[in-house]
Design a protein around this motif. Structure first.
Motif, PDB file in Angstrom:
ATOM      1  N   ILE A 463       0.946  -1.139  -0.185  1.00  0.00           N
ATOM      2  CA  ILE A 463      -0.336  -0.128  -0.365  1.00  0.00           C
ATOM      3  C   ILE A 463       1.158   1.611   0.274  1.00  0.00           C
ATOM      4  O   ILE A 463       1.852   1.230   0.912  1.00  0.00           O
ATOM      5  CB  ILE A 463      -1.452  -0.126   1.328  1.00  0.00           C
ATOM      6  N   LEU A 464       1.047   1.918  -1.044  1.00  0.00           N
ATOM      7  CA  LEU A 464       1.358   3.006  -0.960  1.00  0.00           C
ATOM      8  C   LEU A 464       0.509   4.553  -0.512  1.00  0.00           C
ATOM      9  O   LEU A 464      -0.256   4.526  -1.136  1.00  0.00           O
ATOM     10  CB  LEU A 464       1.536   3.718  -2.644  1.00  0.00           C
ATOM     11  N   CYS A 465      -0.108   5.089   0.604  1.00  0.00           N
ATOM     12  CA  CYS A 465      -0.532   6.312   0.684  1.00  0.00           C
ATOM     13  C   CYS A 465       0.277   7.286   0.867  1.00  0.00           C
ATOM     14  O   CYS A 465       1.532   7.577   0.972  1.00  0.00           O
ATOM     15  CB  CYS A 465      -0.790   5.566   2.166  1.00  0.00           C
ATOM     16  N   LEU A 530     -10.519  -8.255   2.339  1.00  0.00           N
ATOM     17  CA  LEU A 530     -11.453  -7.376   3.806  1.00  0.00           C
ATOM     18  C   LEU A 530     -10.262  -6.242   3.817  1.00  0.00           C
ATOM     19  O   LEU A 530     -10.198  -5.028   4.158  1.00  0.00           O
ATOM     20  CB  LEU A 530     -11.235  -7.989   4.813  1.00  0.00           C
ATOM     21  N   VAL A 531      -8.445  -6.674   3.773  1.00  0.00           N
ATOM     22  CA  VAL A 531      -7.795  -5.823   3.504  1.00  0.00           C
ATOM     23  C   VAL A 531      -8.018  -4.588   2.666  1.00  0.00           C
ATOM     24  O   VAL A 531      -7.021  -3.445   2.717  1.00  0.00           O
ATOM     25  CB  VAL A 531      -6.716  -6.002   4.064  1.00  0.00           C
ATOM     26  N   VAL A 532      -7.950  -5.137   1.329  1.00  0.00           N
ATOM     27  CA  VAL A 532      -7.993  -3.626   0.257  1.00  0.00           C
ATOM     28  C   VAL A 532      -8.944  -2.794   0.808  1.00  0.00           C
ATOM     29  O   VAL A 532      -8.976  -1.646   0.298  1.00  0.00           O
ATOM     30  CB  VAL A 532      -8.027  -4.429  -0.928  1.00  0.00           C
ATOM     31  N   LYS A 548      -1.458   3.980  -3.997  1.00  0.00           N
ATOM     32  CA  LYS A 548      -2.260   2.719  -4.658  1.00  0.00           C
ATOM     33  C   LYS A 548      -2.168   0.886  -3.993  1.00  0.00           C
ATOM     34  O   LYS A 548      -1.307   1.266  -2.846  1.00  0.00           O
ATOM     35  CB  LYS A 548      -1.280   3.100  -6.141  1.00  0.00           C
ATOM     36  N   ILE A 549      -2.370   0.481  -4.202  1.00  0.00           N
ATOM     37  CA  ILE A 549      -2.670  -0.650  -3.783  1.00  0.00           C
ATOM     38  C   ILE A 549      -2.321  -1.677  -4.630  1.00  0.00           C
ATOM     39  O   ILE A 549      -2.715  -1.979  -5.644  1.00  0.00           O
ATOM     40  CB  ILE A 549      -3.973  -1.046  -3.606  1.00  0.00           C
TER      41      ILE A 549
END
Length: 574
Positions: A463-465, A530-532, A548-549
């Motif tokens: 996960i890029l945040c 669920l994670v996404v 992005k994921i």
């Protein structure tokens, strides 16, 4: 007839007390987070810059222009005759600057306790109020010929007049603001929010310790006469002794209680010892100064824990305990330990009673006036920044400063709605649906083998945040049962090739590679969907830059400690 020696002594003392502003700035910057450094430095600068003209126009007159019991008088621009209150051989302007720097010291104490969440405009208004009337009125009672002075109240260099006043203002301000976001968990237990630079904090402590010799020593306002010379030497020794002993006591206390000597608390103990001895540094013996240091060294960690854990008042730098609690304690201890008139030297309880009365009266005056000031600010211009601004940091939101550490630390992304980007051909940052704002890419590994145990599929989610969303993402992952993750700082950009990040000294700050956090999670038991979906819900704002994921198949996982593979390697039976 002016005295060159006395005048030089007062001016040197004024210069040293002025340098304490640098010490406070370094301490507060070091003990808070990097994203608020510029804001802290600005507040310490403006305390002095606002306080100087305000004290000249209003404060000095209220403090010294007249011998009334409760208040001096109005004397804008200090035009009156002050011959009756001037120290022997010291001209008016030398005494004016000496008193000005003391006033600024009281005002600047508050910035640390209210750090990381206070509106800059509100802080400037507060600073005006303490320099204009809060400090001068109680200062008149103590030093300007007011009623406490007539009773014999002894506060040689300002444990009460300067430090306790500042500490009480700090307490009321921090309580009115409320704690920083994330300071307390859902059960009300305090979380440690570490300062970003202990070296800066240590530098600030040493600057303050050095300058305190001017703060206390120059308060003799004279260096003529044998008695004064002896007294000045004693003041220096007592000042140093109390600080050193307080450090030793706090170090031992934290070592015993927490099994390790606490670095930050021990640094603060030096200031606690200095504050405590300030009231009676001229009146106690060296042994008495050591006792004051012992008391301050014990009081500090107990008080910090009390305000933090019991009262739930969030004080990032410990200013309430250092200045408020130890300033009060030092003034009262003077009534017990003063060689001439102290309880322990056969002087009876009258002098001690006067010390108690002076502390109580000053506290009541300060509590009432500063509460009114903060409540008016809270219900008019506002006292606290928004949660979004607090998360991003006050440097960027209050001052447009991307970072105080260009080239060394990452700045928080702060792209506003419709902000211009560096690539003019790129599409504008208009709101987009969550599916597009946080895209998910699934990458299949070539012929992945079955998990080594249980035949269950393993999946890696990257996960890029934005940096400011990491804490919320981390908590959300823990809430759905994720037990492990890896997070690293990364730099990158999307189609927009970065953005303009504000201004520094009038010039645009442009960043083609923006700071982000990359969070890596390997899941097997928890559903990948669920994670996404949880990540998308936490990160989504509808604007470019939400993140992005990436979803990958994982062939195998091996736990080094046990040799377990696959599903078993992702579990921790212990």
């Amino acid at each position: 007839m002016y005295s060159s020696v006395n005048t030089i002594w007062v001016l040197v003392g004024a210069a040293l007390v002025f340098l304490m502003q640098a010490g406070f700035a370094m301490c507060e910057a070091g003990f808070t987070r990097a994203k608020n450094t510029g804001n802290i430095l600005m507040k310490n600068l403006m305390d002095f810059c606002i306080g100087t003209p305000v004290y000249w126009l209003l404060g000095f007159g209220l403090m010294f222009a007249g011998g009334g019991a409760l208040i001096g008088g109005l004397d804008p621009m200090v035009q009156g005759d002050y011959a009756a209150i001037l120290p022997e051989g010291v001209p008016l302007y030398a005494y004016l600057i000496f008193q000005t720097v003391f006033c600024a010291t009281s005002a600047t104490i508050v910035s640390g306790s209210m750090a990381e969440r206070t509106k800059f405009v509100s802080y400037c208004i507060y600073s005006f109020c303490i320099s204009a009337f809060i400090y001068p009125v109680s200062g008149h009672w103590i030093w300007g010929g007011g009623w406490l002075s007539d009773l014999g109240f002894h506060d040689f260099a300002g444990s009460t007049a300067v430090h306790m006043v500042g500490g009480i203002c700090a307490c009321i301000g921090a309580a009115t603001l409320g704690p920083r976001l994330g300071k307390y968990d859902k059960d009300g237990k305090p979380r440690a929010i570490l300062g970003h630079n202990l070296s800066l904090g240590a530098l600030g402590v040493f600057i303050l310790w050095f300058c305190w010799f001017g703060f206390n020593g120059a308060s003799t306002v004279s260096m003529t006469g044998d008695d004064t010379l002896v007294s000045a030497g004693l003041i220096f020794v007592n000042t140093n002794m109390s600080a050193a002993v307080a450090c030793c006591v706090t170090m031992l206390y934290t070592w015993i209680r927490y099994k390790k000597p606490d670095v930050g608390m021990t640094m603060n103990a030096a200031l606690a010892g200095l504050v405590a001895v300030t009231a009676g540094c001229d009146a106690v013996s060296v042994g008495g100064a050591a006792i004051i240091g012992i008391v301050a060294g014990l009081l500090l960690p107990i008080s910090v824990n009390f305000f933090d854990s019991v009262l739930k008042i969030d004080d990032p730098v410990g200013a309430i305990s250092v200045h408020g609690v130890c300033g009060c304690a030092g003034t009262l201890l003077t009534g017990l330990l003063a060689v001439d008139g102290g309880v322990f030297y056969g002087g009876g309880f009258r002098f001690f009673g006067i010390q108690c009365l002076g502390v109580a009266a000053t506290a009541v005056w300060t509590i009432v006036t500063i509460t009114i000031v903060f409540q008016v600010l809270k219900h008019t211009v506002g006292l606290r920044v928004s949660p979004e601004e607090e998360v991003k940091g006050l440097d960027i939101t209050e001052h447009g400063l991307p970072t105080a550490y260009g080239g060394f630390a990452f700045a928080y992304d702060d792209t506003p709605d419709g902000a211009a980007v560096l690539n003019p051909a790129a599409p504008a940052a208009a709101p987009v649906p969550v599916q597009e704002a946080v895209p998910v890419e699934v990458v299949s590994a070539p012929a992945p083998e079955e998990a080594a145990s249980g035949g269950l599929k393993m999946t890696k989610v990257d996960i890029l945040c934005k940096m400011e969303r990491f804490d919320a993402l981390k908590r959300a992952m823990f809430d759905i049962g994720i037990t492990g993750m890896t997070a690293v700082n990364v730099m990158g950009c999307g189609e927009q090739r970065g953005k303009t990040e504000g201004y520094f000294r009038g010039a645009k700050v442009e960043a083609t590679m923006l700071p982000s956090i990359q969070v890596s999670i390997v899941v097997c038991k928890v559903p990948v969907r669920l994670v996404v979906e949880t990540a998308k819900k936490v990160l989504y704002t509808g604007h470019i830059g939400d993140g992005k994921i990436f979803v990958y198949d994982v062939e195998n996982v091996i736990k080094v400690r046990t040799g377990e593979e696959g599903y078993d390697a992702l579990q921790d039976a212990e």
